[in-house]
Write an enzyme that holds these catalytic residues in place. Structure first.
Site, PDB file in Angstrom:
ATOM      1  NE  ARG A 145      -3.522  -2.309   2.752  1.00 50.13           N
ATOM      2  CZ  ARG A 145      -3.212  -3.437   3.371  1.00 50.13           C
ATOM      3  NH1 ARG A 145      -2.005  -3.571   3.926  1.00 50.13           N
ATOM      4  NH2 ARG A 145      -4.080  -4.436   3.439  1.00 50.13           N
ATOM      5  CG  HIS A 247      -5.048   0.758  -4.309  1.00 53.27           C
ATOM      6  ND1 HIS A 247      -4.375   0.648  -3.099  1.00 53.27           N
ATOM      7  CD2 HIS A 247      -6.070  -0.129  -4.219  1.00 53.27           C
ATOM      8  CE1 HIS A 247      -4.969  -0.244  -2.337  1.00 53.27           C
ATOM      9  NE2 HIS A 247      -5.991  -0.741  -2.992  1.00 53.27           N
TER      10      HIS A 247
END
Length: 306
Positions: A145, A247
């Site tokens: 992430r 992402h």
């Protein structure tokens, strides 16, 4: 009601080590609900199941997405669970309310050629070439992430590691393997970073504990700055900026691993998913890609178009 929200958020932070973004989302959702109750001369203490359901109906009437309404109901349920445990209420008026569910949307991803163009654009950055190359290689090699990436401690990168120790959501740690290109990029950047840190130390500036230091308040490169960087790489690499976010690189990591034969459990571990059901979405992405491939290249499909 503000007291209820504050106490709930403090408990979330202390007991569950909830991420800052999660706490901010809870705060926004609960303040919206408290405002709705206040307009109707109600309080968290007096609200009934009918009130909660009416609030959700109003949210739908406002055109809020299913995912937003589901998140708000989740926040309300957790607040009342906390209130029950604290003895502020002897029931949970939201416990039997079923959420609207989430719209099933496949995550956006990138093909290998697009990822290659992004990596090449990072390697040819006009400034901070080594840092940018390291950022992109690590992101694609590990599926981290963005918050995990930009806040990596420099100690995790010492000693030419084959794996990185990553601290994820809820403080959970996991090991992610590094590809050879990522290790090369990391070593090159780390050497340049250490030289810059040594020069700064001679000027009386303290050493940074972060792999990607910054002069900002956080002490490390921010999520927002990296978001801007990756858009710049997209433009330079001829990839649609609308398709590219940190992402989507995480999604590309998972999808490409799956296409290469990796098993779901391994991908789940590397992504830091608590539930393998979350990871299974990538099987659907792969199915869609295979279907598109057949429709585009199969001779019978071409004959049908003709």
């Amino acid at each position: 009601m503000a007291h209820w929200i504050q106490a709930f958020l403090e408990a979330q932070a202390a007991e569950l080590d909830a991420a800052t973004n999660t706490q901010l989302a809870y705060a926004r959702d609960l303040h919206d609900f408290s405002g709705w109750l206040d307009d109707r001369a109600q309080h968290f203490e007096t609200a009934t199941r009918d009130h909660v359901e009416s609030y959700l109906i109003d949210c739908e009437a406002e055109g809020l997405a299913k995912s937003t309404r589901a998140r708000r109901l989740s926040a309300i349920k957790q607040l009342y669970r906390f209130a029950f445990e604290e003895g502020w209420r002897d029931d949970n008026p939201a416990i039997q309310i079923k959420g609207p569910g989430r719209a099933k949307r496949l995550p956006k991803t990138l093909d290998i050629a697009e990822v290659d163009r992004l990596l090449e654009a990072a390697r040819n950055s006009p400034k901070e070439k080594l840092r940018n190359t390291c950022l992109m290689e690590l992101l694609y090699a590990t599926g981290m992430r963005v918050t995990e990436l930009v806040s990596l401690p420099v100690s995790a990168a010492r000693g030419d590691p084959r794996m990185l120790l990553v601290r994820g959501k809820g403080g959970k740690e996991r090991l992610v393997p590094l590809s050879p290109p990522a290790r090369v990029a990391l070593a090159a950047y780390l050497s340049a970073r250490d030289e810059a840190e040594e020069a700064a130390r001679k000027d009386g500036k303290p050493a940074s504990p972060f792999l990607f230091p910054s002069r900002g308040k956080s002490g490390h490169l921010t999520r927002h700055r990296f978001f801007g960087l990756i858009k710049e790489f997209a433009v330079a690499g001829g990839v649609s900026p609308a398709k590219v976010t940190p992402h989507t690189l995480r999604h590309a990591f998972a999808t490409h691993l799956l296409a290469g034969g990796a098993d779901l459990r391994s991908i789940q571990t590397m992504l830091g998913h608590a539930d393998v059901a979350t990871t299974e979405i990538y099987t659907h992405v792969l199915d869609e890609r295979l279907k598109d491939l057949v429709l585009e290249h199969h001779p019978l499909a071409k004959a049908a178009k003709a």
